[in-house]
Design a protein around this motif. Structure first.
Motif, PDB file in Angstrom:
ATOM      1  N   ARG A  35       0.841  -1.191   0.000  1.00  0.00           N
ATOM      2  CA  ARG A  35       0.000   0.000   0.000  1.00  0.00           C
ATOM      3  C   ARG A  35       0.875   1.240   0.000  1.00  0.00           C
ATOM      4  O   ARG A  35       1.844   1.317   0.739  1.00  0.00           O
ATOM      5  CB  ARG A  35      -0.869   0.004   1.267  1.00  0.00           C
ATOM      6  N   SER A  36       0.543   2.192  -0.848  1.00  0.00           N
ATOM      7  CA  SER A  36       1.305   3.447  -0.865  1.00  0.00           C
ATOM      8  C   SER A  36       0.297   4.588  -0.851  1.00  0.00           C
ATOM      9  O   SER A  36      -0.900   4.358  -0.990  1.00  0.00           O
ATOM     10  CB  SER A  36       2.149   3.523  -2.134  1.00  0.00           C
ATOM     11  N   ALA A  37       0.796   5.809  -0.723  1.00  0.00           N
ATOM     12  CA  ALA A  37      -0.105   6.970  -0.773  1.00  0.00           C
ATOM     13  C   ALA A  37      -0.767   7.064  -2.145  1.00  0.00           C
ATOM     14  O   ALA A  37      -1.772   7.740  -2.318  1.00  0.00           O
ATOM     15  CB  ALA A  37       0.669   8.240  -0.463  1.00  0.00           C
ATOM     16  N   CYS A  38      -0.202   6.396  -3.130  1.00  0.00           N
ATOM     17  CA  CYS A  38      -0.786   6.397  -4.479  1.00  0.00           C
ATOM     18  C   CYS A  38      -1.802   5.266  -4.633  1.00  0.00           C
ATOM     19  O   CYS A  38      -2.384   5.101  -5.698  1.00  0.00           O
ATOM     20  CB  CYS A  38       0.309   6.242  -5.521  1.00  0.00           C
ATOM     21  N   GLY A  39      -1.976   4.459  -3.615  1.00  0.00           N
ATOM     22  CA  GLY A  39      -2.934   3.355  -3.694  1.00  0.00           C
ATOM     23  C   GLY A  39      -2.226   2.013  -3.509  1.00  0.00           C
ATOM     24  O   GLY A  39      -1.080   1.942  -3.058  1.00  0.00           O
ATOM     25  N   HIS A  40      -2.952   0.992  -3.913  1.00  0.00           N
ATOM     26  CA  HIS A  40      -2.493  -0.373  -3.747  1.00  0.00           C
ATOM     27  C   HIS A  40      -1.664  -0.776  -4.968  1.00  0.00           C
ATOM     28  O   HIS A  40      -2.024  -0.447  -6.086  1.00  0.00           O
ATOM     29  CB  HIS A  40      -3.750  -1.228  -3.645  1.00  0.00           C
ATOM     30  N   ALA A  41      -0.537  -1.460  -4.757  1.00  0.00           N
ATOM     31  CA  ALA A  41       0.291  -1.829  -5.909  1.00  0.00           C
ATOM     32  C   ALA A  41       0.699  -3.292  -5.831  1.00  0.00           C
ATOM     33  O   ALA A  41       0.774  -3.869  -4.747  1.00  0.00           O
ATOM     34  CB  ALA A  41       1.532  -0.959  -5.947  1.00  0.00           C
ATOM     35  N   GLU A  42       0.952  -3.879  -6.984  1.00  0.00           N
ATOM     36  CA  GLU A  42       1.416  -5.260  -7.041  1.00  0.00           C
ATOM     37  C   GLU A  42       2.812  -5.313  -7.638  1.00  0.00           C
ATOM     38  O   GLU A  42       3.187  -4.483  -8.466  1.00  0.00           O
ATOM     39  CB  GLU A  42       0.468  -6.083  -7.912  1.00  0.00           C
ATOM     40  N   ALA A  43       3.534  -6.357  -7.226  1.00  0.00           N
ATOM     41  CA  ALA A  43       4.916  -6.510  -7.682  1.00  0.00           C
ATOM     42  C   ALA A  43       5.016  -6.527  -9.199  1.00  0.00           C
ATOM     43  O   ALA A  43       5.982  -6.021  -9.770  1.00  0.00           O
ATOM     44  CB  ALA A  43       5.500  -7.792  -7.108  1.00  0.00           C
ATOM     45  N   ALA A  44       3.991  -7.076  -9.863  1.00  0.00           N
ATOM     46  CA  ALA A  44       4.034  -7.221 -11.318  1.00  0.00           C
ATOM     47  C   ALA A  44       4.155  -5.884 -12.039  1.00  0.00           C
ATOM     48  O   ALA A  44       4.574  -5.824 -13.192  1.00  0.00           O
ATOM     49  CB  ALA A  44       2.788  -7.943 -11.800  1.00  0.00           C
ATOM     50  N   MET A  45       3.789  -4.803 -11.352  1.00  0.00           N
ATOM     51  CA  MET A  45       3.902  -3.495 -11.988  1.00  0.00           C
ATOM     52  C   MET A  45       5.343  -3.032 -12.130  1.00  0.00           C
ATOM     53  O   MET A  45       5.614  -2.079 -12.840  1.00  0.00           O
ATOM     54  CB  MET A  45       3.190  -2.446 -11.139  1.00  0.00           C
ATOM     55  N   GLY A  46       6.229  -3.669 -11.391  1.00  0.00           N
ATOM     56  CA  GLY A  46       7.613  -3.217 -11.413  1.00  0.00           C
ATOM     57  C   GLY A  46       7.820  -2.096 -10.397  1.00  0.00           C
ATOM     58  O   GLY A  46       6.869  -1.636  -9.775  1.00  0.00           O
ATOM     59  N   PRO A  47       9.062  -1.688 -10.223  1.00  0.00           N
ATOM     60  CA  PRO A  47       9.366  -0.651  -9.250  1.00  0.00           C
ATOM     61  C   PRO A  47       8.678   0.657  -9.639  1.00  0.00           C
ATOM     62  O   PRO A  47       8.465   0.903 -10.818  1.00  0.00           O
ATOM     63  CB  PRO A  47      10.884  -0.472  -9.376  1.00  0.00           C
ATOM     64  N   PHE A  48       8.334   1.460  -8.652  1.00  0.00           N
ATOM     65  CA  PHE A  48       7.721   2.743  -8.979  1.00  0.00           C
ATOM     66  C   PHE A  48       8.005   3.765  -7.886  1.00  0.00           C
ATOM     67  O   PHE A  48       8.421   3.411  -6.783  1.00  0.00           O
ATOM     68  CB  PHE A  48       6.207   2.605  -9.180  1.00  0.00           C
ATOM     69  N   TYR A  49       7.779   5.019  -8.219  1.00  0.00           N
ATOM     70  CA  TYR A  49       7.928   6.096  -7.259  1.00  0.00           C
ATOM     71  C   TYR A  49       6.552   6.703  -7.013  1.00  0.00           C
ATOM     72  O   TYR A  49       5.808   6.944  -7.967  1.00  0.00           O
ATOM     73  CB  TYR A  49       8.870   7.176  -7.804  1.00  0.00           C
ATOM     74  N   CYS A  50       6.203   6.925  -5.760  1.00  0.00           N
ATOM     75  CA  CYS A  50       4.923   7.557  -5.454  1.00  0.00           C
ATOM     76  C   CYS A  50       5.187   8.979  -4.958  1.00  0.00           C
ATOM     77  O   CYS A  50       5.763   9.163  -3.890  1.00  0.00           O
ATOM     78  CB  CYS A  50       4.173   6.754  -4.388  1.00  0.00           C
ATOM     79  N   PRO A  51       4.787   9.975  -5.753  1.00  0.00           N
ATOM     80  CA  PRO A  51       5.049  11.367  -5.365  1.00  0.00           C
ATOM     81  C   PRO A  51       4.304  11.755  -4.088  1.00  0.00           C
ATOM     82  O   PRO A  51       4.745  12.621  -3.346  1.00  0.00           O
ATOM     83  CB  PRO A  51       4.545  12.187  -6.552  1.00  0.00           C
ATOM     84  N   GLY A  52       3.175  11.084  -3.822  1.00  0.00           N
ATOM     85  CA  GLY A  52       2.340  11.436  -2.670  1.00  0.00           C
ATOM     86  C   GLY A  52       3.018  11.194  -1.338  1.00  0.00           C
ATOM     87  O   GLY A  52       2.748  11.894  -0.358  1.00  0.00           O
ATOM     88  N   ASP A  53       3.888  10.193  -1.257  1.00  0.00           N
ATOM     89  CA  ASP A  53       4.568   9.934   0.019  1.00  0.00           C
ATOM     90  C   ASP A  53       6.094  10.000  -0.082  1.00  0.00           C
ATOM     91  O   ASP A  53       6.805   9.640   0.851  1.00  0.00           O
ATOM     92  CB  ASP A  53       4.104   8.592   0.624  1.00  0.00           C
ATOM     93  N   HIS A  54       6.579  10.422  -1.267  1.00  0.00           N
ATOM     94  CA  HIS A  54       8.032  10.552  -1.472  1.00  0.00           C
ATOM     95  C   HIS A  54       8.760   9.227  -1.266  1.00  0.00           C
ATOM     96  O   HIS A  54       9.843   9.191  -0.685  1.00  0.00           O
ATOM     97  CB  HIS A  54       8.644  11.604  -0.532  1.00  0.00           C
ATOM     98  N   LYS A  55       8.154   8.131  -1.723  1.00  0.00           N
ATOM     99  CA  LYS A  55       8.803   6.830  -1.518  1.00  0.00           C
ATOM    100  C   LYS A  55       8.959   6.065  -2.820  1.00  0.00           C
ATOM    101  O   LYS A  55       8.088   6.127  -3.686  1.00  0.00           O
ATOM    102  CB  LYS A  55       7.987   5.985  -0.536  1.00  0.00           C
TER     103      LYS A  55
END
Ligand SMILES: [Zn+2]
Length: 284
Positions: free
Chosen positions: A115-135
């Motif tokens: 879970r991130s500030a950008c919502g729920h994510a799955e590993a299959a999406m690959g690495p990502f950056y969420c601007p909402g939580d700076h992570k």
């Protein structure tokens, strides 16, 4: 890449133990997600997250009690922490030169879903950056995928992935991503995609900056390292991924740039080492 016995970043958030295993069957929405997963690195999270949120009702089981990372997994986690520390050193210095303070991002290690500030994510999406939580979010299994599915082996290829995601954080801090998002709302899909390409290529160039300054300060490069990163950049170009997925490429739908462009911009950042050199918005 020489990474052993070096500083490990204190900004790693290890959430691997609370990774949830989804019991949903692959099909429908999951199939769409997996198709999208071909487009690694900063796929517009909004789209996927909203897809995921709509799937609802997944039954999950927390693995907390049974989770024990393997020695190899631990090594990958440490490696990632060292690369993150290198990006901190690089960007603290480059920001300082401009008279601004760099806010270091956190990097979340997860397993399967997160879970991130950008919502729920799955590993299959690959690495990502969420601007909402700076992570930055990464499932270490991605490194294996990079090797087997994208034919991009090597630790320097893995480091490039981390440095690219941190590049998106830098764009966020500098207000570049916000400007781009705003401009995209007033554009056609094709034009908006072109701006996404520029953003992605700049993140590749910023990854090149990380390589340039880390090499200068710490002499980390080993034979073949740069080639590993260039190969990774080339393997995940939109043209190549689209051809692999469906046999042809349609440039108007590119969001990350061609293999050639990605290689070029990483190379430019690596050779020049300056933020001014990463002016992808002027050149496309
Ligand atoms: Zn990206």
């Amino acid at each position: 890449m020489k990474w052993r016995n070096r500083r490990v970043s204190g900004n790693i958030e290890d959430r691997r133990a609370s990774g949830r295993k989804s019991s949903r069957k692959v099909g429908g929405i999951s199939a769409i997600i997996i198709t999208l997963a071909a487009m690694y690195f900063g796929v517009d999270p909004g789209i996927i997250f909203s897809l995921l949120e709509n799937t609802g009702g997944q039954s999950s089981s927390v693995q907390q009690s049974t989770y024990r990372p393997s020695a190899e997994q631990q090594q990958l986690a440490e490696f990632t922490g060292v690369v993150l520390a290198d990006t901190e050193d690089t960007w603290n210095m480059l920001f300082q030169q401009q008279g601004i303070r760099y806010q270091e991002p956190k990097l979340v290690l997860f397993t399967n879903t997160v879970r991130s500030a950008c919502g729920h994510a799955e590993a299959a999406m690959g690495p990502f950056y969420c601007p909402g939580d700076h992570k930055v979010y990464i499932d270490l299994g991605f490194y294996q995928q990079l090797k087997t599915e994208h034919n991009a082996p090597g630790d320097f290829a893995q480091a490039y992935v981390v440095a690219h995601e941190v590049g998106h954080h830098v764009q966020n801090l500098l207000g570049i991503s916000t400007k781009v998002n705003k401009a995209q709302q007033r554009m056609s899909k094709t034009e908006a995609n072109q701006l996404s390409v520029m953003l992605e290529l700049q993140a590749d160039c910023f990854a090149g900056l990380w390589a340039h300054h880390t090499q200068k300060a710490k002499q980390i490069l080993e034979q073949g390292d740069v080639e590993e990163a260039l190969n990774a950049a080339s393997q995940i170009g939109d043209d190549r991924l689209q051809k692999q997925a469906r046999g042809y490429a349609s440039p108007e739908s590119f969001t990350h740039g061609t293999s050639r462009q990605r290689v070029q911009w990483f190379k430019k950042g690596f050779a020049e080492g300056t933020m001014q050199g990463c002016h992808t918005f002027l050149s496309l």
